[in-house]
Motif scaffolding. Structure first.
Motif, PDB file in Angstrom:
ATOM      1  N   ALA A   7       0.844  -1.194   0.000  1.00  0.00           N
ATOM      2  CA  ALA A   7       0.000   0.000   0.000  1.00  0.00           C
ATOM      3  C   ALA A   7       0.882   1.248   0.000  1.00  0.00           C
ATOM      4  N   ASP A   8       0.367   2.327  -0.553  1.00  0.00           N
ATOM      5  CA  ASP A   8       1.097   3.583  -0.648  1.00  0.00           C
ATOM      6  C   ASP A   8       1.264   4.203   0.742  1.00  0.00           C
ATOM      7  N   VAL A   9       2.508   4.342   1.177  1.00  0.00           N
ATOM      8  CA  VAL A   9       2.812   4.872   2.512  1.00  0.00           C
ATOM      9  C   VAL A   9       2.335   6.313   2.638  1.00  0.00           C
ATOM     10  N   GLU A  10       2.449   7.072   1.571  1.00  0.00           N
ATOM     11  CA  GLU A  10       1.984   8.467   1.559  1.00  0.00           C
ATOM     12  C   GLU A  10       0.477   8.535   1.839  1.00  0.00           C
ATOM     13  N   ALA A  11      -0.292   7.680   1.201  1.00  0.00           N
ATOM     14  CA  ALA A  11      -1.746   7.654   1.393  1.00  0.00           C
ATOM     15  C   ALA A  11      -2.106   7.197   2.807  1.00  0.00           C
ATOM     16  N   ILE A  12      -1.364   6.231   3.327  1.00  0.00           N
ATOM     17  CA  ILE A  12      -1.606   5.761   4.699  1.00  0.00           C
ATOM     18  C   ILE A  12      -1.394   6.913   5.673  1.00  0.00           C
ATOM     19  N   GLY A  13      -0.292   7.634   5.494  1.00  0.00           N
ATOM     20  CA  GLY A  13       0.012   8.775   6.361  1.00  0.00           C
ATOM     21  C   GLY A  13      -1.044   9.860   6.292  1.00  0.00           C
ATOM     22  N   ARG A  14      -1.514  10.148   5.084  1.00  0.00           N
ATOM     23  CA  ARG A  14      -2.582  11.157   4.933  1.00  0.00           C
ATOM     24  C   ARG A  14      -3.836  10.719   5.685  1.00  0.00           C
ATOM     25  N   ASP A  15      -4.190   9.426   5.564  1.00  0.00           N
ATOM     26  CA  ASP A  15      -5.366   8.917   6.275  1.00  0.00           C
ATOM     27  C   ASP A  15      -5.208   9.021   7.792  1.00  0.00           C
ATOM     28  N   LEU A  16      -3.975   8.915   8.255  1.00  0.00           N
ATOM     29  CA  LEU A  16      -3.704   9.001   9.687  1.00  0.00           C
ATOM     30  C   LEU A  16      -3.527  10.441  10.168  1.00  0.00           C
ATOM     31  N   GLY A  17      -3.520  11.392   9.233  1.00  0.00           N
ATOM     32  CA  GLY A  17      -3.371  12.803   9.593  1.00  0.00           C
ATOM     33  C   GLY A  17      -1.927  13.227   9.790  1.00  0.00           C
ATOM     34  N   LEU A  18      -0.977  12.477   9.244  1.00  0.00           N
ATOM     35  CA  LEU A  18       0.431  12.839   9.356  1.00  0.00           C
ATOM     36  C   LEU A  18       0.790  13.825   8.258  1.00  0.00           C
ATOM     37  N   GLU A  19       1.703  14.724   8.567  1.00  0.00           N
ATOM     38  CA  GLU A  19       2.137  15.717   7.598  1.00  0.00           C
ATOM     39  C   GLU A  19       3.476  15.310   7.017  1.00  0.00           C
ATOM     40  N   PRO A  20       3.579  15.194   5.680  1.00  0.00           N
ATOM     41  CA  PRO A  20       4.857  14.815   5.082  1.00  0.00           C
ATOM     42  C   PRO A  20       5.911  15.883   5.317  1.00  0.00           C
ATOM     43  N   GLY A  21       7.056  15.438   5.772  1.00  0.00           N
ATOM     44  CA  GLY A  21       8.164  16.360   5.994  1.00  0.00           C
ATOM     45  C   GLY A  21       7.919  17.345   7.109  1.00  0.00           C
ATOM     46  N   GLY A  22       6.874  17.123   7.889  1.00  0.00           N
ATOM     47  CA  GLY A  22       6.559  18.032   8.978  1.00  0.00           C
ATOM     48  C   GLY A  22       7.650  18.077  10.024  1.00  0.00           C
ATOM     49  N   GLN A  23       8.387  17.008  10.123  1.00  0.00           N
ATOM     50  CA  GLN A  23       9.475  16.961  11.087  1.00  0.00           C
ATOM     51  C   GLN A  23      10.656  16.281  10.392  1.00  0.00           C
ATOM     52  N   ALA A  24      11.296  17.017   9.527  1.00  0.00           N
ATOM     53  CA  ALA A  24      12.403  16.457   8.755  1.00  0.00           C
ATOM     54  C   ALA A  24      13.602  16.176   9.656  1.00  0.00           C
ATOM     55  N   PRO A  25      14.356  15.126   9.365  1.00  0.00           N
ATOM     56  CA  PRO A  25      15.540  14.838  10.170  1.00  0.00           C
ATOM     57  C   PRO A  25      16.526  15.999  10.092  1.00  0.00           C
ATOM     58  N   ARG A  26      17.123  16.321  11.233  1.00  0.00           N
ATOM     59  CA  ARG A  26      18.093  17.412  11.289  1.00  0.00           C
ATOM     60  C   ARG A  26      19.438  16.906  10.800  1.00  0.00           C
ATOM     61  N   ARG A  27      20.136  17.779  10.099  1.00  0.00           N
ATOM     62  CA  ARG A  27      21.466  17.433   9.625  1.00  0.00           C
ATOM     63  C   ARG A  27      22.490  18.138  10.478  1.00  0.00           C
ATOM     64  N   ALA A  28      23.616  17.473  10.673  1.00  0.00           N
ATOM     65  CA  ALA A  28      24.681  18.067  11.470  1.00  0.00           C
ATOM     66  C   ALA A  28      25.308  19.248  10.714  1.00  0.00           C
ATOM     67  N   ILE A  29      25.606  20.293  11.427  1.00  0.00           N
ATOM     68  CA  ILE A  29      26.255  21.458  10.835  1.00  0.00           C
ATOM     69  C   ILE A  29      27.751  21.282  11.045  1.00  0.00           C
TER      70      ILE A  29
END
Length: 125
Positions: free
Chosen positions: A100-122
């Motif tokens: 199943a499409d993970v993007e569609a599953i997340g939308r159904d669950l109310g998750l926001e894509p990239g809402g909390q992107a992993p932080r990169r080391a500076i």
């Protein structure tokens, strides 16, 4: 554990509480995921929990905006699918078919894509 993380009010026989940032929790059956051998992601080899974490940038622990917990067994054991429970709607358990499409599953669950992107080391040069 810092004292400011503890909730001030006493919870009776339960003791003191610990604050979290969760607005809800998603329970994913790890036994179903193991039986599928993954079933999600680009190559179909990633478990549902890991695919959701990676796609939506969900961290582990209480500092994540949504808790994603892989539980041992929810007792439904569908063929070719993973059992998932969204605690904001506990009356309806979901059977997510492999692939199943993970993007569609997340939308159904109310998750926001990239809402909390992993932080990169500076790094400095």
């Amino acid at each position: 554990m810092a004292t400011d993380e503890l909730v001030d009010q006493e919870l009776g026989a339960l003791g003191r509480g610990l604050a979290s940032r969760w607005s809800g929790a998603i329970l994913v059956c790890s036994k179903c995921s193991k039986k599928l051998g993954g079933g999600f992601g680009r190559k179909g080899k990633t478990s549902l929990g890991k695919a959701l974490r990676k796609r939506f940038g969900l961290k582990k622990g209480r500092k994540s905006p949504v808790g994603l917990i892989e539980v041992k067994c929810l007792g439904v054991c569908p063929k070719g699918a993973v059992t998932l429970v969204d605690t904001s709607r506990p009356g309806t358990w979901r059977l997510v078919p492999a692939g199943a499409d993970v993007e569609a599953i997340g939308r159904d669950l109310g998750l926001e894509p990239g809402g909390q992107a992993p932080r990169r080391a500076i790094t400095s040069r």
